[in-house]
Scaffold this active site. Structure first.
Site, PDB file in Angstrom:
ATOM      1  N   ASP A  91       0.896  -1.290  -0.048  1.00 22.42           N
ATOM      2  CA  ASP A  91      -0.066   0.158   0.104  1.00 22.42           C
ATOM      3  C   ASP A  91       0.892   1.065  -0.037  1.00 22.42           C
ATOM      4  O   ASP A  91       1.848   1.307   0.727  1.00 22.42           O
ATOM      5  CB  ASP A  91      -0.762   0.053   1.199  1.00 22.42           C
ATOM      6  CG  ASP A  91      -1.968   1.091   1.221  1.00 22.42           C
ATOM      7  OD1 ASP A  91      -3.003   0.922   0.418  1.00 22.42           O
ATOM      8  OD2 ASP A  91      -1.593   2.221   1.905  1.00 22.42           O
TER       9      ASP A  91
ATOM     10  N   ASN B 214      -2.639  12.967  -3.814  1.00 24.42           N
ATOM     11  CA  ASN B 214      -3.862  13.374  -4.698  1.00 24.42           C
ATOM     12  C   ASN B 214      -4.528  14.738  -4.345  1.00 24.42           C
ATOM     13  O   ASN B 214      -4.873  15.668  -5.228  1.00 24.42           O
ATOM     14  CB  ASN B 214      -4.838  12.384  -4.699  1.00 24.42           C
ATOM     15  CG  ASN B 214      -4.596  11.348  -5.864  1.00 24.42           C
ATOM     16  OD1 ASN B 214      -3.970  11.660  -6.768  1.00 24.42           O
ATOM     17  ND2 ASN B 214      -5.540  10.433  -5.821  1.00 24.42           N
TER      18      ASN B 214
ATOM     19  N   ASP C 115      -1.409  10.242 -10.210  1.00 21.62           N
ATOM     20  CA  ASP C 115      -1.013   9.013 -11.206  1.00 21.62           C
ATOM     21  C   ASP C 115       0.476   8.706 -11.566  1.00 21.62           C
ATOM     22  O   ASP C 115       0.906   7.737 -11.623  1.00 21.62           O
ATOM     23  CB  ASP C 115      -1.525   9.410 -12.581  1.00 21.62           C
ATOM     24  CG  ASP C 115      -3.249   9.367 -12.474  1.00 21.62           C
ATOM     25  OD1 ASP C 115      -3.594   8.922 -11.621  1.00 21.62           O
ATOM     26  OD2 ASP C 115      -3.749   9.926 -13.545  1.00 21.62           O
TER      27      ASP C 115
ATOM     28  N   ASP D 149      -4.233   2.545  -4.881  1.00 14.04           N
ATOM     29  CA  ASP D 149      -2.833   2.673  -4.585  1.00 14.04           C
ATOM     30  C   ASP D 149      -2.248   1.066  -3.808  1.00 14.04           C
ATOM     31  O   ASP D 149      -1.183   1.219  -3.218  1.00 14.04           O
ATOM     32  CB  ASP D 149      -2.644   3.705  -3.529  1.00 14.04           C
ATOM     33  CG  ASP D 149      -3.317   3.519  -2.062  1.00 14.04           C
ATOM     34  OD1 ASP D 149      -4.183   2.847  -1.960  1.00 14.04           O
ATOM     35  OD2 ASP D 149      -2.628   4.309  -1.179  1.00 14.04           O
TER      36      ASP D 149
END
Length: 165
Positions: free
Chosen positions: A23, A31, A40, A66
C-alpha cells in the site's frame, strides 16, 4: 488468475510461494495536495520501482487504487522479508518533484506464505492483514504472516475462548 496458477504450481511441485501486499503510504494527501495527475505519476513511479526491484520470475500487479500485489515464486519467509525490504528501500529512493517540492513516497508491506489448500483470497487476506499491522505500528519493516503463525493464533482462540464482559 496468476496467483491461482502459481498456487497450483506450488502445490504440484512442492515449491514455496509468498505474496506481498503493498500500500502506498499517504497517497490520498498526494492526490488532494498536488492533483490526480501527480497522483497518477506517483503510482507509475511506484509500479516501475516494484517491477525493477522484483526478480524476473516474480509477478507485480496493481490490484486497486494505491495497492499492489507481488507474487514471489520459490521463496521462503526470509526471502519474502528481503524482497519486501528491497522494495521499501527502492521506493524511498524514488524522486517525485513537484515545483520546488520533493514528494516523499513510502510503502507499507505485508507478506504471507502459501499453505496447502489455501485459496487466493485467503492468501491475499493474510498479506493484507499483515500490511495493516505494519501500517498501524508505523514500522519501517514489513510483517510476515505465515500460515503456521496464523494457525497458532486460531488454535489459541479455540483453546481459550474470548471472555466477553
Amino acid at each position: 488468475e496468476a496467483l491461482s496458477r502459481e498456487q497450483l504450481r506450488s502445490e504440484r511441485y512442492g515449491s514455496t510461494l509468498a505474496v506481498l501486499f503493498i500500500d502506498v503510504n499517504k497517497f490520498k494527501p498526494i492526490n488532494d495536495t498536488y492533483g490526480h495527475k501527480v497522483g497518477d505519476e506517483a503510482l507509475q513511479l511506484v509500479a516501475n520501482t516494484l517491477q525493477a526491484t522484483a526478480r524476473a520470475s516474480d509477478i507485480v500487479g496493481r490490484i486497486a487504487g494505491d495497492e499492489f500485489l507481488v507474487i514471489l515464486t520459490d521463496v521462503d519467509a526470509v526471502g519474502a522479508e528481503r524482497a519486501a525490504g528491497r522494495m521499501m528501500e527502492a521506493v524511498e529512493q524514488v524522486r517525485l518533484v513537484v515545483g520546488d517540492t520533493r514528494v516523499e513516497l513510502t510503502i507499507s508491506v505485508g507478506a504471507a506464505l502459501h499453505g496447502a489448500g489455501m485459496g487466493p483470497e485467503a492468501l491475499i487476506e493474510r498479506a493484507d492483514s499483515a500490511m495493516y499491522r505494519t501500517k498501524r505500528s508505523e514500522s519501517a519493516r514489513s510483517e510476515l504472516a505465515t500460515a503456521l503463525a496464523s494457525r497458532r493464533v486460531i488454535d489459541r482462540m479455540v483453546e481459550q475462548p474470548m471472555q466477553v464482559a
